[in-house]
Motif scaffolding. Structure first.
Motif, mmCIF file in Angstrom:
data_model
loop_
_atom_site.group_PDB
_atom_site.id
_atom_site.type_symbol
_atom_site.label_atom_id
_atom_site.label_comp_id
_atom_site.label_asym_id
_atom_site.label_seq_id
_atom_site.Cartn_x
_atom_site.Cartn_y
_atom_site.Cartn_z
ATOM 1 N N LEU A 22 -6.495 107.857 -31.541
ATOM 2 C CA LEU A 22 -5.687 107.263 -32.602
ATOM 3 C C LEU A 22 -4.894 106.031 -32.152
ATOM 4 C CD1 LEU A 22 -4.511 110.399 -34.593
ATOM 5 C CD2 LEU A 22 -6.175 108.676 -35.270
ATOM 6 N N PRO A 23 -4.231 106.042 -30.988
ATOM 7 C CA PRO A 23 -3.538 104.816 -30.567
ATOM 8 C C PRO A 23 -4.499 103.649 -30.327
ATOM 9 C CG PRO A 23 -2.693 106.677 -29.353
ATOM 10 C CD PRO A 23 -3.878 107.162 -30.115
ATOM 11 N N GLU A 24 -5.693 103.936 -29.781
ATOM 12 C CA GLU A 24 -6.686 102.884 -29.567
ATOM 13 C C GLU A 24 -7.144 102.299 -30.894
ATOM 14 O OE1 GLU A 24 -9.889 104.445 -27.260
ATOM 15 O OE2 GLU A 24 -8.553 105.203 -25.703
ATOM 16 N N MET A 25 -7.347 103.158 -31.885
ATOM 17 C CA MET A 25 -7.780 102.685 -33.199
ATOM 18 C C MET A 25 -6.681 101.845 -33.854
ATOM 19 S SD MET A 25 -9.769 106.096 -34.519
ATOM 20 C CE MET A 25 -9.808 105.563 -36.194
ATOM 21 N N ALA A 26 -5.440 102.271 -33.720
ATOM 22 C CA ALA A 26 -4.333 101.520 -34.298
ATOM 23 C C ALA A 26 -4.169 100.172 -33.599
ATOM 24 C CB ALA A 26 -3.042 102.325 -34.182
ATOM 25 N N ARG A 27 -4.365 100.142 -32.297
ATOM 26 C CA ARG A 27 -4.281 98.891 -31.545
ATOM 27 C C ARG A 27 -5.384 97.933 -31.987
ATOM 28 N NH1 ARG A 27 -4.641 101.068 -26.700
ATOM 29 N NH2 ARG A 27 -2.532 101.854 -26.901
ATOM 30 N N GLY A 28 -6.596 98.442 -32.151
ATOM 31 C CA GLY A 28 -7.705 97.618 -32.624
ATOM 32 C C GLY A 28 -7.472 97.097 -34.032
ATOM 33 N N LEU A 29 -6.919 97.936 -34.881
ATOM 34 C CA LEU A 29 -6.604 97.507 -36.250
ATOM 35 C C LEU A 29 -5.538 96.412 -36.246
ATOM 36 C CD1 LEU A 29 -7.040 97.989 -39.288
ATOM 37 C CD2 LEU A 29 -5.208 99.682 -39.174
ATOM 38 N N GLY A 30 -4.551 96.554 -35.383
ATOM 39 C CA GLY A 30 -3.509 95.535 -35.279
ATOM 40 C C GLY A 30 -4.057 94.199 -34.796
ATOM 41 N N LYS A 31 -4.961 94.236 -33.801
ATOM 42 C CA LYS A 31 -5.573 93.001 -33.311
ATOM 43 C C LYS A 31 -6.391 92.328 -34.397
ATOM 44 C CE LYS A 31 -5.912 94.164 -28.419
ATOM 45 N NZ LYS A 31 -6.841 94.443 -27.306
ATOM 46 N N SER A 32 -7.168 93.113 -35.127
ATOM 47 C CA SER A 32 -7.997 92.517 -36.180
ATOM 48 C C SER A 32 -7.135 91.943 -37.297
ATOM 49 C CB SER A 32 -8.986 93.538 -36.736
ATOM 50 O OG SER A 32 -8.304 94.607 -37.335
ATOM 51 N N MET A 33 -6.008 92.570 -37.602
ATOM 52 C CA MET A 33 -5.110 92.026 -38.611
ATOM 53 C C MET A 33 -4.483 90.708 -38.146
ATOM 54 S SD MET A 33 -5.280 93.858 -41.263
ATOM 55 C CE MET A 33 -3.879 93.315 -42.176
ATOM 56 N N ARG A 34 -4.135 90.621 -36.860
ATOM 57 C CA ARG A 34 -3.589 89.369 -36.335
ATOM 58 C C ARG A 34 -4.626 88.253 -36.380
ATOM 59 N NH1 ARG A 34 -0.712 92.774 -32.738
ATOM 60 N NH2 ARG A 34 -2.466 92.781 -31.304
ATOM 61 N N ILE A 35 -5.869 88.574 -36.052
ATOM 62 C CA ILE A 35 -6.943 87.577 -36.107
ATOM 63 C C ILE A 35 -7.150 87.116 -37.536
ATOM 64 C CG2 ILE A 35 -9.425 87.262 -35.811
ATOM 65 C CD1 ILE A 35 -9.196 89.122 -33.352
ATOM 66 N N LEU A 36 -7.170 88.054 -38.476
ATOM 67 C CA LEU A 36 -7.352 87.710 -39.885
ATOM 68 C C LEU A 36 -6.210 86.813 -40.370
ATOM 69 C CD1 LEU A 36 -8.939 88.150 -42.534
ATOM 70 C CD2 LEU A 36 -7.448 90.093 -42.958
ATOM 71 N N LYS A 37 -4.998 87.133 -39.978
ATOM 72 C CA LYS A 37 -3.842 86.327 -40.382
ATOM 73 C C LYS A 37 -3.940 84.921 -39.815
ATOM 74 C CE LYS A 37 1.196 86.345 -40.222
ATOM 75 N NZ LYS A 37 2.378 87.056 -39.728
ATOM 76 N N ALA A 38 -4.339 84.795 -38.557
ATOM 77 C CA ALA A 38 -4.460 83.480 -37.928
ATOM 78 C C ALA A 38 -5.565 82.661 -38.594
ATOM 79 C CB ALA A 38 -4.737 83.637 -36.434
ATOM 80 N N GLU A 39 -6.682 83.300 -38.923
ATOM 81 C CA GLU A 39 -7.788 82.577 -39.552
ATOM 82 C C GLU A 39 -7.430 82.113 -40.957
ATOM 83 O OE1 GLU A 39 -10.664 81.550 -38.257
ATOM 84 O OE2 GLU A 39 -9.974 82.315 -36.341
ATOM 85 N N THR A 40 -6.735 82.940 -41.726
ATOM 86 C CA THR A 40 -6.347 82.512 -43.067
ATOM 87 C C THR A 40 -5.318 81.385 -43.000
ATOM 88 O OG1 THR A 40 -4.718 84.299 -43.173
ATOM 89 C CG2 THR A 40 -6.853 84.714 -44.193
ATOM 90 N N LYS A 41 -4.435 81.432 -42.003
ATOM 91 C CA LYS A 41 -3.472 80.344 -41.825
ATOM 92 C C LYS A 41 -4.193 79.052 -41.473
ATOM 93 C CE LYS A 41 0.641 79.050 -39.219
ATOM 94 N NZ LYS A 41 1.554 79.433 -38.136
ATOM 95 N N ALA A 42 -5.208 79.143 -40.611
ATOM 96 C CA ALA A 42 -5.979 77.954 -40.236
ATOM 97 C C ALA A 42 -6.744 77.398 -41.433
ATOM 98 C CB ALA A 42 -6.941 78.298 -39.103
#
Length: 91
Positions: free
Chosen positions: A27-47
């Motif tokens: 569960l912590p690994e899955m949450a960490r992966g979800l957090g990374k993907s959300m940060r990437i998505l946020k950065a891409e939409t900002k770009a």
């Protein structure tokens, strides 16, 4: 009947089921992966927003004419594996 969609005991049952299905180590690994993907998505939409802003400001037509120019043709290449030999086309 449907006073509130999620009661606290609904969430507790969901947490118990998730822990039983995936285990407490995953569960912590899955949450960490979800957090990374959300940060990437946020950065891409900002770009994307930043890329759209200069295009909207340049209304003199030069940006639009550059975007509509056709690309040069690229010749296709044949990729073979190291174990394959090229087949000859002799008849």
């Amino acid at each position: 009947m449907f006073r509130n969609g999620l009661e606290p005991w609904h969430i507790a049952i969901m947490v118990v089921v998730l822990v039983l299905l995936f285990g407490s180590k995953k569960l912590p690994e899955m949450a960490r992966g979800l957090g990374k993907s959300m940060r990437i998505l946020k950065a891409e939409t900002k770009a994307l927003r930043e890329d759209d802003a200069p295009a909207a400001e340049a209304q003199n037509g030069t940006a639009a004419s550059q975007a509509e120019q056709p690309r040069q043709a690229v010749e296709p290449t044949v990729v073979t594996k190291a174990t394959e030999t090229p087949k000859s086309t002799t008849a």
